[in-house]
Design a protein around this motif. Structure first.
Motif, PDB file in Angstrom:
ATOM      1  N   ARG A   1       0.841  -1.193   0.000  1.00 34.81           N
ATOM      2  CA  ARG A   1       0.000   0.000   0.000  1.00 34.81           C
ATOM      3  C   ARG A   1       0.877   1.245   0.000  1.00 34.81           C
ATOM      4  NH1 ARG A   1      -3.540   0.509   5.174  1.00 34.81           N
ATOM      5  NH2 ARG A   1      -4.213  -1.542   4.390  1.00 34.81           N
ATOM      6  N   PHE A   2       0.507   2.226  -0.825  1.00 37.90           N
ATOM      7  CA  PHE A   2       1.286   3.463  -0.898  1.00 37.90           C
ATOM      8  C   PHE A   2       1.026   4.319   0.331  1.00 37.90           C
ATOM      9  CE2 PHE A   2       1.759   7.926  -2.335  1.00 37.90           C
ATOM     10  CZ  PHE A   2       3.115   7.891  -2.605  1.00 37.90           C
ATOM     11  N   ASP A   3       2.081   4.873   0.895  1.00 41.08           N
ATOM     12  CA  ASP A   3       2.003   5.686   2.108  1.00 41.08           C
ATOM     13  C   ASP A   3       1.631   7.117   1.736  1.00 41.08           C
ATOM     14  OD1 ASP A   3       2.270   6.814   4.594  1.00 41.08           O
ATOM     15  OD2 ASP A   3       4.460   6.653   4.673  1.00 41.08           O
ATOM     16  N   LEU A   4       0.336   7.368   1.579  1.00 38.06           N
ATOM     17  CA  LEU A   4      -0.134   8.684   1.154  1.00 38.06           C
ATOM     18  C   LEU A   4       0.169   9.740   2.211  1.00 38.06           C
ATOM     19  CD1 LEU A   4      -1.638  10.464  -0.863  1.00 38.06           C
ATOM     20  CD2 LEU A   4      -3.786   9.795   0.255  1.00 38.06           C
ATOM     21  N   VAL A   5      -0.071   9.403   3.482  1.00 36.40           N
ATOM     22  CA  VAL A   5       0.200  10.372   4.552  1.00 36.40           C
ATOM     23  C   VAL A   5       1.685  10.727   4.583  1.00 36.40           C
ATOM     24  CG1 VAL A   5       0.164  10.740   7.054  1.00 36.40           C
ATOM     25  CG2 VAL A   5      -1.760   9.592   5.928  1.00 36.40           C
ATOM     26  N   GLY A   6       2.546   9.708   4.455  1.00 35.50           N
ATOM     27  CA  GLY A   6       3.975   9.962   4.451  1.00 35.50           C
ATOM     28  C   GLY A   6       4.408  10.821   3.279  1.00 35.50           C
ATOM     29  N   SER A   7       3.815  10.584   2.098  1.00 34.15           N
ATOM     30  CA  SER A   7       4.201  11.367   0.913  1.00 34.15           C
ATOM     31  C   SER A   7       3.764  12.822   1.059  1.00 34.15           C
ATOM     32  CB  SER A   7       3.594  10.746  -0.341  1.00 34.15           C
ATOM     33  OG  SER A   7       2.187  10.855  -0.339  1.00 34.15           O
ATOM     34  N   LEU A   8       2.554  13.036   1.605  1.00 34.43           N
ATOM     35  CA  LEU A   8       2.085  14.408   1.808  1.00 34.43           C
ATOM     36  C   LEU A   8       2.927  15.123   2.853  1.00 34.43           C
ATOM     37  CD1 LEU A   8      -1.798  13.851   1.760  1.00 34.43           C
ATOM     38  CD2 LEU A   8      -0.377  14.853  -0.041  1.00 34.43           C
ATOM     39  N   GLY A   9       3.282  14.405   3.925  1.00 34.75           N
ATOM     40  CA  GLY A   9       4.101  15.011   4.970  1.00 34.75           C
ATOM     41  C   GLY A   9       5.489  15.380   4.474  1.00 34.75           C
ATOM     42  N   LEU A  10       6.127  14.466   3.747  1.00 37.22           N
ATOM     43  CA  LEU A  10       7.458  14.755   3.223  1.00 37.22           C
ATOM     44  C   LEU A  10       7.407  15.900   2.209  1.00 37.22           C
ATOM     45  CD1 LEU A  10      10.449  14.057   3.047  1.00 37.22           C
ATOM     46  CD2 LEU A  10       9.894  12.357   1.296  1.00 37.22           C
ATOM     47  N   SER A  11       6.399  15.903   1.367  1.00 36.29           N
ATOM     48  CA  SER A  11       6.269  16.967   0.370  1.00 36.29           C
ATOM     49  C   SER A  11       6.101  18.328   1.037  1.00 36.29           C
ATOM     50  CB  SER A  11       5.078  16.685  -0.548  1.00 36.29           C
ATOM     51  OG  SER A  11       5.252  15.469  -1.245  1.00 36.29           O
TER      52      SER A  11
END
Length: 490
Positions: free
Chosen positions: A205-215
């Motif tokens: 599963r893609f880590d959407l929360v992690g990607s938004l946080g890092l971005s």
């Protein structure tokens, strides 16, 4: 061969008969994408007139690419591991083509910024290409292939400036982007024909929360760094974004440590080999970009200053172009050293060469040939380091994580270049000389930046010394939970 470069026996795929073509096509794609770094440099001073907008606004044509690249690189790398590296490579090249077409049709600021942001979304092509090589190229050729692919980043940047200056001087500026779109189409077709898809996929599963946080954290940090000089380093906007970056990235780290399928595996990143390679990459990114800031200005400043050489932008490009060829040649040399001594030694040698180039620049800066020599020496060091860093990363991570790990390493270098731009800007703004009523950067200001560039390269050398020594030549089993991979008999 070095254990850091051998592909895991359990994860490898049989080498395709067209592996030479795969390397050539991926390197070409890397060169095309890296052209975007220098594509607009010749027309930056003209953008306010061309787009009928203030210079402070047209600067976003450069900043948008930086921000988009920082966001896309780790996200696309992770998606490549999950659903296919070739698939995401194709998507990245499509972003490049789309952005080039938007810019080619643009006559106002907003479409130009949108197009440049789309071009920035293609930044993951090089780390994806390196990861594909690990899955497709025979182990005995991986060191050389990786070095060539890594060098493509520098080659494209070096060759792009004279080509862009020539096009801008002789044709309408839109031709720059029509050309980049055409090169993107050629790269896309070659990738579709020659590059196979890897069977190494992590799924999940893609880590959407992690990607938004890092971005969000990266955008806050890079905006503060890149715009701090314009807004003021003590302004509310700069300090607020800096504070936001600290808070957001801290929360992001906490989330990644608790997530079952994180965007970035911070436990793997904390392994000594990965950690010190990434830290050295930040220092090297800083050091390498200092040259790109100093040499063009020295070449273009009026001769009457006593240290400027009064040359055109086209001459600047021609002076820096040999650096790209030196990088490509040195990538083959570095591959031989990596096979014999390991990528750690190659990285340390490259850092010392870069430092020597800056020291040479401090005493040789009064003639055009001086700067050609300096750029070639530094380019030789870059050729060594660019090949060694992905080799070190791939030697410490599981094949299912190579896309994300290489992308994170690329991001570390980009952060270094952003810090270099900000610090150099402050130094040159403070150390000035009066020239006909105008404040120009002083000769000592340039020398200070060169000294800092040498110091950053020496810092990279020091950090690389903490990378674990390679063991006796052996292949690696799949890297698991332990700090070091376990050698298996050849």
């Amino acid at each position: 061969m070095s254990d850091a470069l051998a592909r895991p026996a359990a994860a490898g795929t049989s080498a395709p008969p067209r592996s030479n073509a795969v390397v050539a096509v991926l390197a070409l794609a890397g060169i095309v994408v890296s052209l975007m770094q220098t594509l607009v440099i010749p027309i930056v001073p003209e953008l306010p007139k061309l787009l009928d907008a203030p210079a402070s606004d047209t600067a976003w044509a450069v900043t948008a690419t930086l921000l988009a690249a920082s966001v896309a690189t780790p996200v696309v790398g992770r998606l490549g591991d999950m659903i296919g590296k070739r698939r995401m490579l194709v998507v990245s090249i499509l972003m490049l083509i789309s952005g080039s077409l938007v810019c080619a049709l643009a006559d106002s600021l907003v479409p130009m910024i949108v197009g440049r942001a789309l071009q920035g979304l293609a930044a993951a092509v090089v780390p994806l290409g390196i990861s594909i090589l690990r899955d497709t190229v025979p182990a005995d050729r991986l060191a050389g292939s990786t070095a060539v692919m890594s060098a493509s980043l520098g080659v494209g940047g070096a060759l792009g400036l004279p080509a862009a200056a020539f096009i801008a001087d002789n044709w309408n500026w839109h031709v720059l982007f029509w050309t980049s779109a055409a090169l993107g189409v050629v790269s896309l077709l070659l990738v579709l024909v020659f590059v196979p898809e890897s069977r190494n996929r992590s799924g999940g599963r893609f880590d959407l929360v992690g990607s938004l946080g890092l971005s969000a954290g990266l955008v806050s940090l890079l905006l503060a760094v890149s715009k701090g000089a314009d807004w003021g380093w003590t302004s509310g906007s700069t300090l607020g974004l800096g504070a936001a970056a600290v808070v957001i990235l801290g929360a992001w780290g906490w989330w990644e440590l608790k997530a079952e399928q994180p965007l970035v595996d911070l436990r793997t990143t904390a392994k000594s080999q990965v950690l010190f390679t990434n830290l050295a990459s930040v220092a090297l990114g800083f050091s390498m970009f200092a040259m790109s800031l100093v040499l063009p200005q020295l070449l273009q400043l009026p001769e009457q200053t006593g240290y400027g050489l009064g040359r055109s932008m086209l001459t600047v490009g021609l002076v820096l172009a040999p650096q790209g060829f030196v990088m490509m040649i040195m990538s083959a040399v570095s591959a031989g050293i990596t096979k014999a001594k390991g990528p750690k030694v190659t990285l340390m040698i490259g850092a010392l060469i870069v430092a020597a180039g800056y020291c040479l620049n401090i005493v040789l800066m009064s003639e055009v040939w001086h700067l050609v020599l300096v750029s070639c020496v530094i380019g030789a060091g870059v050729g060594f380091t660019y090949g060694a860093m992905p080799a070190l990363i791939m030697g410490a991570v599981d094949p299912s994580q190579t896309g994300a790990a290489n992308s994170l390493n690329t991001l570390m270098r980009s952060l270094g270049t952003s810090f270099a731009s900000a610090i150099a800007g402050v130094i040159l703004a403070q150390m000035t000389t009066d020239f006909g009523g105008y404040a120009l950067p002083s000769e000592n200001g340039f020398k200070v930046i060169m000294a800092i560039g040498a110091g950053a390269a020496l810092l990279a050398f020091f950090l690389a010394s903490f990378i674990p020594k390679r063991r006796a030549p052996a292949q690696l089993s799949v890297v698991g939970e332990t700090e070091e991979a376990t050698p298996v008999k050849s």
